[in-house]
Motif scaffolding. Sequence first.
Motif, PDB file in Angstrom:
ATOM      1  N   LYS A 102       0.898  -1.157   0.000  1.00 47.14           N
ATOM      2  CA  LYS A 102       0.000   0.000   0.000  1.00 47.14           C
ATOM      3  C   LYS A 102       0.932   1.201   0.000  1.00 47.14           C
ATOM      4  CE  LYS A 102      -3.815   2.092   2.596  1.00 47.14           C
ATOM      5  NZ  LYS A 102      -3.277   3.458   2.518  1.00 47.14           N
ATOM      6  N   GLN A 107       4.937   8.191  -1.287  1.00 46.08           N
ATOM      7  CA  GLN A 107       4.908   7.503  -2.585  1.00 46.08           C
ATOM      8  C   GLN A 107       3.686   7.973  -3.389  1.00 46.08           C
ATOM      9  OE1 GLN A 107       5.073   3.489  -0.945  1.00 46.08           O
ATOM     10  NE2 GLN A 107       7.034   3.090  -1.933  1.00 46.08           N
ATOM     11  N   GLY A 127      15.846   0.985  -0.222  1.00 45.75           N
ATOM     12  CA  GLY A 127      14.703   0.360   0.442  1.00 45.75           C
ATOM     13  C   GLY A 127      13.550   1.291   0.723  1.00 45.75           C
ATOM     14  N   LYS A 130      11.500   2.949  -4.098  1.00 43.29           N
ATOM     15  CA  LYS A 130      11.559   3.664  -5.380  1.00 43.29           C
ATOM     16  C   LYS A 130      11.109   2.748  -6.523  1.00 43.29           C
ATOM     17  CE  LYS A 130      15.937   4.675  -4.734  1.00 43.29           C
ATOM     18  NZ  LYS A 130      16.088   4.144  -3.383  1.00 43.29           N
ATOM     19  N   SER A 131      11.592   1.506  -6.496  1.00 47.94           N
ATOM     20  CA  SER A 131      11.217   0.587  -7.590  1.00 47.94           C
ATOM     21  C   SER A 131       9.733   0.253  -7.510  1.00 47.94           C
ATOM     22  CB  SER A 131      12.018  -0.715  -7.507  1.00 47.94           C
ATOM     23  OG  SER A 131      13.374  -0.430  -7.486  1.00 47.94           O
ATOM     24  N   VAL A 132       9.258   0.046  -6.288  1.00 48.42           N
ATOM     25  CA  VAL A 132       7.835  -0.254  -6.113  1.00 48.42           C
ATOM     26  C   VAL A 132       6.998   0.890  -6.683  1.00 48.42           C
ATOM     27  CG1 VAL A 132       6.061  -0.327  -4.301  1.00 48.42           C
ATOM     28  CG2 VAL A 132       8.060  -1.828  -4.156  1.00 48.42           C
ATOM     29  N   GLN A 252      24.159   5.511  -4.094  1.00 47.32           N
ATOM     30  CA  GLN A 252      24.475   4.128  -4.462  1.00 47.32           C
ATOM     31  C   GLN A 252      25.509   4.139  -5.588  1.00 47.32           C
ATOM     32  OE1 GLN A 252      21.074   1.412  -4.328  1.00 47.32           O
ATOM     33  NE2 GLN A 252      19.959   2.878  -3.059  1.00 47.32           N
ATOM     34  N   ARG A 289      12.497  -1.620   3.619  1.00 44.93           N
ATOM     35  CA  ARG A 289      13.234  -2.895   3.550  1.00 44.93           C
ATOM     36  C   ARG A 289      13.602  -3.413   4.938  1.00 44.93           C
ATOM     37  NH1 ARG A 289      17.312  -2.039  -0.425  1.00 44.93           N
ATOM     38  NH2 ARG A 289      15.807  -2.771  -1.965  1.00 44.93           N
ATOM     39  N   ARG A 529      21.215  -4.296   1.295  1.00 47.22           N
ATOM     40  CA  ARG A 529      20.360  -5.334   0.694  1.00 47.22           C
ATOM     41  C   ARG A 529      19.667  -6.150   1.772  1.00 47.22           C
ATOM     42  NH1 ARG A 529      19.226  -2.908  -2.880  1.00 47.22           N
ATOM     43  NH2 ARG A 529      20.555  -1.325  -2.029  1.00 47.22           N
TER      44      ARG A 529
HETATM   45  N1  LIG Z   1       4.516   0.936   0.282  1.00 49.20           N
HETATM   46  C1  LIG Z   1       5.136  -0.193   0.613  1.00 49.20           C
HETATM   47  N2  LIG Z   1       4.547  -1.071   1.465  1.00 49.20           N
HETATM   48  C2  LIG Z   1       5.170  -2.225   1.813  1.00 49.20           C
HETATM   49  N3  LIG Z   1       6.373  -2.601   1.376  1.00 49.20           N
HETATM   50  C3  LIG Z   1       7.008  -1.775   0.516  1.00 49.20           C
HETATM   51  C4  LIG Z   1       6.438  -0.532   0.090  1.00 49.20           C
HETATM   52  N4  LIG Z   1       7.307   0.071  -0.743  1.00 49.20           N
HETATM   53  C5  LIG Z   1       8.376  -0.754  -0.842  1.00 49.20           C
HETATM   54  N5  LIG Z   1       8.193  -1.866  -0.095  1.00 49.20           N
HETATM   55  C6  LIG Z   1       9.113  -3.005   0.067  1.00 49.20           C
HETATM   56  O1  LIG Z   1      10.373  -2.500   0.482  1.00 49.20           O
HETATM   57  C7  LIG Z   1      11.426  -3.220  -0.134  1.00 49.20           C
HETATM   58  C8  LIG Z   1      12.310  -2.266  -0.892  1.00 49.20           C
HETATM   59  O2  LIG Z   1      11.571  -1.666  -1.953  1.00 49.20           O
HETATM   60  P1  LIG Z   1      12.283  -1.197  -3.294  1.00 49.20           P
HETATM   61  O3  LIG Z   1      13.143  -2.277  -3.817  1.00 49.20           O
HETATM   62  O4  LIG Z   1      11.225  -0.614  -4.175  1.00 49.20           O
HETATM   63  O5  LIG Z   1      13.184  -0.039  -2.702  1.00 49.20           O
HETATM   64  P2  LIG Z   1      14.214   0.867  -3.504  1.00 49.20           P
HETATM   65  O6  LIG Z   1      14.068   2.243  -2.953  1.00 49.20           O
HETATM   66  O7  LIG Z   1      14.014   0.713  -4.970  1.00 49.20           O
HETATM   67  O8  LIG Z   1      15.559   0.213  -3.011  1.00 49.20           O
HETATM   68  P3  LIG Z   1      17.014   0.287  -3.681  1.00 49.20           P
HETATM   69  O9  LIG Z   1      17.373   1.753  -3.782  1.00 49.20           O
HETATM   70  O10 LIG Z   1      17.861  -0.437  -2.711  1.00 49.20           O
HETATM   71  O11 LIG Z   1      16.913  -0.383  -5.001  1.00 49.20           O
HETATM   72  C9  LIG Z   1      10.781  -4.252  -1.033  1.00 49.20           C
HETATM   73  O12 LIG Z   1      10.726  -5.474  -0.328  1.00 49.20           O
HETATM   74  C10 LIG Z   1       9.388  -3.696  -1.248  1.00 49.20           C
HETATM   75  O13 LIG Z   1       8.435  -4.701  -1.505  1.00 49.20           O
END
Ligand SMILES: Nc1ncnc2c1ncn2[C@@H]1O[C@H](COP(=O)(O)OP(=O)(O)OP(=O)(O)O)[C@@H](O)[C@H]1O
Length: 596
Positions: A102, A107, A127, A130-132, A252, A289, A529
């Motif tokens: 959610k 976000q 974590g 961003k990717s989500v 990073q 994360r 990670r």
């Molecule tokens: N809104 C959310 N609710 C629950 N879990 C989330 C949410 N957003 C991200 N996550 C979880 O947090 C973890 C990290 O998310 P994500 O990989 O998108 O982060 P990131 O910012 O892209 O990280 P990185 O910079 O290390 O690549 C994943 O396991 C993801 O499922």
Amino acid sequence: MASMQSRPISRPQPEIIHIHDSDSEVECLAGPAAVKLDNDSDIEILDDPSITSQPLPTTTSHPVAGPSRPIPTKSPSISTTSAPRPPSPVDNTSTAPPPEIKLSPEQNHVLERVRNGRSVFFTGSAGTGKSVLLREIIKLKGSSASSSLAITASTGIAAVNIGGTTLHSWAGIGIGEEDPKKFVGKLRGQPKMRKVWERWLNVRTLIIDEISMLDGVLFDKLEEIARSVRNSKEPFGGIQDWQLVLSGDFSQLPPVPNRNSKIEPTFAFQARSWIRCVGRAVMLSKVFRQKDQDFVDMLNDLRFGIVTDHALRTFQGLSQPRHYSDGIEPTELYSTRYEVDKANTFRLDALPDQARTFYGMDLPGQDANGRPVGQDAMNRLLERLIVPRSITLKNLQQGSLVNGSVGQVIRFSTAADALKEGVQIGGSEQNGGERNQRPEDDPAVKQNVQNGREWPVVRFINKKEVLFIPLDFTVDNAEGKVEAKRTQIPLILAWSLSIHKSQGQTLERVKVNLGKVFEKGQAYVALSRATSLSGLQVLHFDASKVRAHQTVLDWYKNNAAAEDEDMDEVDDFADDERIINEMDDEEAMMAYHDGF
Ligand SMILES: Nc1ncnc2c1ncn2[C@@H]1O[C@H](COP(=O)(O)OP(=O)(O)OP(=O)(O)O)[C@@H](O)[C@H]1O
């Protein structure tokens, strides 16, 4: 030991994405030993900017236009199955059910901004989702790339994560060294560049992920190209008519230096056009994360090169091996390709079975001026490996996308047997370039049915089995012709991974070896990670391993004020969202249309 060499395959080029990395081999392993795959997908791309290519022995000539000489890449070994094996290094994040997503208010704030047609650059520590968020944005924009939506990333592995292509490939810029004016001249003047021209002209949303690995000089070049093609003096050719969606964390991994150039790469935020095009960054601050705030705080310090006594004691205290009662081992992360190879080879050699060897093949083509590509140039080009895009598109659904999934080679099979048994053939859906094509009609599959060779069958965590045949990976020149090609089975060993390859992943059990860290941000990427301290083992931690770029520190400091302003906006948005949630649907719709 049986040894096989795959013949060069002649077939239509797959849709491609580029990777700024080098690797020259295809490796996978039988039994519970692992084949590391991205996003639960059928393919592992080969990467690692830290790597230097293996010297490639030249062999026989090959019937390809130009001066082509096929060059077998270093032979990978694949073990057959039969005897008992050591426990699998399964990434147990893959076995856990996908977490419920959610979006947080911050976000959602970004998502709304994109919905309103505005450009945005969002950043935040590892974590922060961003990717989500990016995947939600892609969903909002129609889920897959189209003439109006470009889904790109600065590296191939990042592009695969979001089901896109590399920015280089989308923009048609080859390795990006050409002068923008000359490039636009080609776009205008050459009918074969028409497609690229139209891409630039018709795009309405350009997404670029892992912006931290995009060189600032290249950003300026792209900006200039956009202005020329769109015939506008406005930044990026009129950012009000279309939107840029940029994501990444400058703390990073930085842009990969060009080994043949003495010029240091710059960050995208150092581009002359950055501020005009991108404006104020949106900072994501909630870390998802890791749940342990103490761990989050230590990581946030490391991100900016700070190692407190507490962090030093904590990470140095994690050097002992972890024992997991279920026998599932942690993924090992190393800084260099050499270490990764050594660790994987050690594990491979420990398998009791006979090995099978499959050779990949490199073929040089022609450069944009029609000149034959020499071996050095070809090696450089193939540093940016390519994967077929359609393979990963199916993983785009939020929740089903799980980074770092692991598969096992369970047996070997011919393509004909796989077809009979209904086993999917990896990558076959894109080889012929036609959607919904039956596997048996795919040219590569047809060829493999005829030649009767056996290839590895991989079983994934979700129990799905896939036969992997060699695929073509090409680098195209500015005219869209093949400049270099690599043919290989798209699998590698994955008991161990390079830290570069691990960027973007979430790992519940991880063993980080920082002995040979060489890059700023590398230690931070590796340690971040992990989801918890209890699933983390750290070797060779000391303060000197944790370094950050001063320019990045300065940039984040200068943008911190903007973050505060953003938080006010986010708070407002959170209030709006709360009110909306308390309304019924009809009220909510009315409120939406009334602008609250
Ligand atoms: N809104 C959310 N609710 C629950 N879990 C989330 C949410 N957003 C991200 N996550 C979880 O947090 C973890 C990290 O998310 P994500 O990989 O998108 O982060 P990131 O910012 O892209 O990280 P990185 O910079 O290390 O690549 C994943 O396991 C993801 O499922």
